[in-house]
Design a protein around this motif. Structure first.
Motif, PDB file in Angstrom:
ATOM      1  N   GLY A  96      -3.431   2.173   8.649  1.00 15.45           N
ATOM      2  CA  GLY A  96      -2.714   1.684   7.477  1.00 15.45           C
ATOM      3  C   GLY A  96      -2.929   0.193   7.241  1.00 15.45           C
ATOM      4  O   GLY A  96      -3.052  -0.250   6.093  1.00 15.45           O
ATOM      5  N   LEU A  97      -2.996  -0.595   8.311  1.00 18.58           N
ATOM      6  CA  LEU A  97      -3.266  -2.027   8.161  1.00 18.58           C
ATOM      7  C   LEU A  97      -4.670  -2.277   7.619  1.00 18.58           C
ATOM      8  O   LEU A  97      -4.872  -3.157   6.770  1.00 18.58           O
ATOM      9  N   ILE A  98      -5.630  -1.495   8.106  1.00 14.10           N
ATOM     10  CA  ILE A  98      -6.996  -1.643   7.595  1.00 14.10           C
ATOM     11  C   ILE A  98      -7.063  -1.263   6.122  1.00 14.10           C
ATOM     12  O   ILE A  98      -7.730  -1.928   5.319  1.00 14.10           O
ATOM     13  N   ASP A  99      -6.375  -0.181   5.739  1.00 13.39           N
ATOM     14  CA  ASP A  99      -6.336   0.202   4.324  1.00 13.39           C
ATOM     15  C   ASP A  99      -5.696  -0.885   3.471  1.00 13.39           C
ATOM     16  O   ASP A  99      -6.147  -1.161   2.352  1.00 13.39           O
ATOM     17  N   LEU A 100      -4.641  -1.495   3.981  1.00 13.30           N
ATOM     18  CA  LEU A 100      -3.924  -2.508   3.225  1.00 13.30           C
ATOM     19  C   LEU A 100      -4.773  -3.756   3.006  1.00 13.30           C
ATOM     20  O   LEU A 100      -4.908  -4.246   1.877  1.00 13.30           O
ATOM     21  N   PHE A 101      -5.361  -4.266   4.060  1.00  6.37           N
ATOM     22  CA  PHE A 101      -6.128  -5.504   3.947  1.00  6.37           C
ATOM     23  C   PHE A 101      -7.540  -5.263   3.420  1.00  6.37           C
ATOM     24  O   PHE A 101      -8.165  -6.203   2.926  1.00  6.37           O
ATOM     25  N   GLY A 102      -8.028  -4.040   3.533  1.00  7.16           N
ATOM     26  CA  GLY A 102      -9.370  -3.746   3.041  1.00  7.16           C
ATOM     27  C   GLY A 102      -9.428  -3.302   1.597  1.00  7.16           C
ATOM     28  O   GLY A 102     -10.520  -3.104   1.057  1.00  7.16           O
ATOM     29  N   GLY A 103      -8.276  -3.108   0.952  1.00 13.12           N
ATOM     30  CA  GLY A 103      -8.256  -2.723  -0.449  1.00 13.12           C
ATOM     31  C   GLY A 103      -8.334  -1.235  -0.695  1.00 13.12           C
ATOM     32  O   GLY A 103      -8.619  -0.808  -1.821  1.00 13.12           O
ATOM     33  N   PHE A 104      -8.056  -0.413   0.320  1.00 13.96           N
ATOM     34  CA  PHE A 104      -8.110   1.046   0.153  1.00 13.96           C
ATOM     35  C   PHE A 104      -6.745   1.652  -0.118  1.00 13.96           C
ATOM     36  O   PHE A 104      -6.635   2.868  -0.283  1.00 13.96           O
ATOM     37  N   GLN A 105      -5.713   0.851  -0.142  1.00 14.47           N
ATOM     38  CA  GLN A 105      -4.357   1.363  -0.262  1.00 14.47           C
ATOM     39  C   GLN A 105      -4.103   2.032  -1.610  1.00 14.47           C
ATOM     40  O   GLN A 105      -3.201   2.872  -1.730  1.00 14.47           O
ATOM     41  N   GLY A 118      -1.052   8.475   3.612  1.00 16.54           N
ATOM     42  CA  GLY A 118      -1.794   7.229   3.753  1.00 16.54           C
ATOM     43  C   GLY A 118      -3.123   7.302   3.043  1.00 16.54           C
ATOM     44  O   GLY A 118      -3.491   8.316   2.442  1.00 16.54           O
ATOM     45  N   ALA A 119      -3.865   6.208   3.131  1.00 13.32           N
ATOM     46  CA  ALA A 119      -5.176   6.122   2.489  1.00 13.32           C
ATOM     47  C   ALA A 119      -6.253   6.625   3.452  1.00 13.32           C
ATOM     48  O   ALA A 119      -5.968   7.307   4.432  1.00 13.32           O
ATOM     49  N   GLN A 120      -7.501   6.228   3.181  1.00 16.60           N
ATOM     50  CA  GLN A 120      -8.628   6.833   3.878  1.00 16.60           C
ATOM     51  C   GLN A 120      -8.617   6.597   5.382  1.00 16.60           C
ATOM     52  O   GLN A 120      -8.741   7.532   6.182  1.00 16.60           O
ATOM     53  N   PHE A 121      -8.468   5.345   5.794  1.00 15.33           N
ATOM     54  CA  PHE A 121      -8.575   5.044   7.210  1.00 15.33           C
ATOM     55  C   PHE A 121      -7.368   5.561   7.990  1.00 15.33           C
ATOM     56  O   PHE A 121      -7.493   5.905   9.170  1.00 15.33           O
ATOM     57  N   THR A 221     -15.167  -4.015   5.534  1.00 10.19           N
ATOM     58  CA  THR A 221     -14.305  -3.037   6.190  1.00 10.19           C
ATOM     59  C   THR A 221     -15.105  -1.874   6.750  1.00 10.19           C
ATOM     60  O   THR A 221     -14.914  -1.461   7.905  1.00 10.19           O
ATOM     61  N   ILE A 222     -16.013  -1.326   5.956  1.00 14.98           N
ATOM     62  CA  ILE A 222     -16.810  -0.183   6.406  1.00 14.98           C
ATOM     63  C   ILE A 222     -17.715  -0.588   7.566  1.00 14.98           C
ATOM     64  O   ILE A 222     -17.893   0.165   8.542  1.00 14.98           O
TER      65      ILE A 222
END
Length: 251
Positions: A96-105, A118-121, A221-222
């Motif tokens: 969830g933190l990666i989605d939030l800071f990476g723009g996937f949220q 949640g999002a992708q990650f 991110t990826i």
């Protein structure tokens, strides 16, 4: 014709109720791919396996004490399973933190199988961790943990709720700490990328650097998530050891 051993039957039923309640909550058996009848079959099978060590000298209970003990086994099983789920939630929080800071949220969705919103990650970490639990025989550690709980908390005994509360508090703190440790390096890189884009905007305002920020952050991110996935087996093993440690401490 000999009479059935009602003490043994009660022990199997009480142990089976605790194990089934545990499997409903604890990963990886809490995943939607496991149907309830499969959990019941696993729970009763394990209860029959551990019953000989639990029913020695046990006497059948009256109706009232039996129902009270049965309800207590449900509470104990759900509580112990929640401790494992709490440790496992560190991976979901890291995703969830990666989605939030990476723009996937923005692409958030609900997974009815794992019951994760949640999002992708977030969902990818959940699925990968469950797969790793089976490929690395981590599920056997989970089963061994619940079977060892009968030594600390007998089927006719009462748990120490003060120790369980301490384990819950420690579990919550470890969850946030583990999530920050897992996603921390990538979050730091994304923060530095945002800071660099901010400085670039001050130097060249007409460049509109923030419009380039989204594809850049996705690429970063990826790329770094690929490195994180290489380390994920060790992370899953560490998380499960932490969950089993909480399980033993609560018992």
């Amino acid at each position: 014709m000999s009479l059935p051993d009602f003490g043994w039957l009660e022990t199997v039923l009480l142990a089976g109720v605790r194990i089934v309640a545990f499997l409903i909550v604890a990963p990886p058996f809490s995943h939607g791919a496991f149907q309830n009848r499969i959990r019941v079959m696993i729970g009763l099978g394990l209860a029959v396996a551990v019953a000989p060590t639990l029913s020695a000298g046990s006497q059948p209970l009256d109706t009232g004490p039996f129902i009270e003990t049965l309800v207590m086994q449900v509470i104990v099983g759900l509580g112990l399973g929640f401790l494992i789920q709490l440790a496992f939630a560190a991976l979901q929080s890291a995703g969830g933190l990666i989605d939030l800071f990476g723009g996937f949220q923005l692409a958030q969705g609900y997974d009815p199988q794992s019951l994760v919103d949640g999002a992708q990650f977030t969902r990818l970490f959940e699925i990968t961790a469950i797969a790793l639990l089976f490929t690395t025989d981590g599920y056997q550690m989970v089963i061994a943990g619940i079977t060892r709980s009968f030594t600390a908390i007998p089927v006719s005994g009462m748990p120490d709720f003060s120790i369980t509360a301490q384990a819950l508090v420690q579990g919550f703190s470890q969850t946030f700490l583990a999530a920050a440790q897992i996603a921390g390096p990538l979050i730091l890189v994304l923060f530095l990328a945002d800071a660099g884009l901010g400085l670039l905007t001050r130097v060249a305002p007409a460049l509109n650097a923030f419009s380039l920020g989204y594809p850049l952050k996705i690429l970063i991110t990826i790329s770094f998530a690929g490195v994180l996935f290489v380390l994920l087996p060790g992370v899953v093993s560490s998380v499960m050891q932490s969950g089993l440690s909480l399980l033993g401490r609560a018992g």
